[in-house]
Design an enzyme around this catalytic site. Structure first.
Site, mmCIF file in Angstrom:
data_model
loop_
_atom_site.group_PDB
_atom_site.id
_atom_site.type_symbol
_atom_site.label_atom_id
_atom_site.label_comp_id
_atom_site.label_asym_id
_atom_site.label_seq_id
_atom_site.Cartn_x
_atom_site.Cartn_y
_atom_site.Cartn_z
ATOM 1 C CD GLU A 161 -1.701 -10.398 0.123
ATOM 2 O OE1 GLU A 161 -0.927 -11.368 0.209
ATOM 3 O OE2 GLU A 161 -1.336 -9.262 -0.244
ATOM 4 C CD GLU A 166 -0.756 -3.998 -2.287
ATOM 5 O OE1 GLU A 166 0.355 -4.316 -1.828
ATOM 6 O OE2 GLU A 166 -1.323 -4.627 -3.208
#
Length: 283
Positions: A161, A166
């Protein structure tokens, strides 16, 4: 009488967002209104670093998401103990003035709804420069992300991933980049994760990017390099990043990270805005 007139309107190249307007034409006692629209400019797009050419992009100039995008539909708790329902109700994703908005809101039934969308889910890209220009929302409980997952996904985190950006609203303006694999997964070490304070990440426009090659992944904010993941061991345990990955944009609510300090529902509705997403590759 009986002759048709042609009117030509010439404008300079549009360098900003898409624009709309109205042209009013008077002739004698008659008036005709003509709506005009100019797409978002800047299609002569170049990569911030040399050696790359544009292979895919969305400048969000149209009135709806194109066929390359898919919207997720899942109930609350589907992943990371998040509180939102991912829906496709015409409210969670919208386009206006050359910008995509992903909005998290509470509906009349008391459910918190939000959006998660995928670009080129079935093909993705292997290696390249991947970037997006994003304005983050405010509010405790928000968890916006710009990230990538493998096209041929079987098991997490084994297949990898790539979290390009974020941020969680309870820790405002601290953006981060993280990789996940079997060798490094939520350990918080300097090899797998980097956080940076960005004074106006919430409410301001910034460009987040990753240069992904067969040897490393380097992360940039507004063109400034700030983190590189480059393991010596290139087995799948540490480097599952040699397969196609696709782009994800989403705005989560609460959850294992976004909700660590609770949620503030007075922050809703909250909106993550995206100016563009671009993918460049070496030709």
């Amino acid at each position: 009488v009986g002759k048709k007139a042609t009117i030509t309107v010439t404008v300079g190249e549009n360098q900003g967002a898409g624009r709309t307007g109205n042209i009013a034409i008077w002739s004698g006692g008659s008036r005709q209104n003509i709506a005009v629209a100019q797409a978002k400019g800047g299609q002569n797009i170049t990569c911030p670093i040399g050696g790359y050419s544009l292979v895919w992009n969305d400048e969000f100039s149209d009135n709806e998401l194109g066929p390359d995008w898919a919207c997720e539909i899942k109930p609350a708790g589907w992943v990371n103990n998040e509180l939102q329902y991912y829906v496709n109700d015409g409210k969670v994703t919208s386009l206006s003035d050359g910008e995509l908005s992903i909005t998290c809101y509470k509906n009349d039934a008391g459910r918190v709804c939000s959006g998660r969308i995928y670009a080129c889910r079935n093909t993705g890209w292997k290696y390249g420069w991947i970037e997006a220009r994003i304005m983050l929302p405010k509010g405790r409980g928000t968890w916006p992300a710009f990230w990538m997952m493998p096209v041929n996904f079987n098991k997490w985190p084994e297949d990898g991933e790539n979290d390009i950006m974020e941020e969680v609203g309870y820790n405002p303006n601290y953006v981060s980049s993280t990789i996940h694999c079997n060798g490094y997964n939520n350990g918080g070490t300097a090899k797998e994760h980097k956080e940076k304070y960005l004074a106006n990440a919430e409410g301001g426009w910034h460009t987040y990017a990753c240069e992904w090659t067969e040897d490393y992944m380097t992360y940039y904010i507004d063109g400034e390099k700030y983190f590189t993941y480059t393991p010596d061991n290139k087995t799948k345990t540490y480097w599952p990043f040699n397969a196609p990955f696709y782009v994800i944009l989403n705005l989560a609510w609460g959850g294992s990270w976004g909700g660590q300090k609770g949620v503030d529902e007075t922050a809703l509705p909250a909106t993550m805005k995206v100016d563009y997403v671009r993918v460049f590759q070496k030709q």
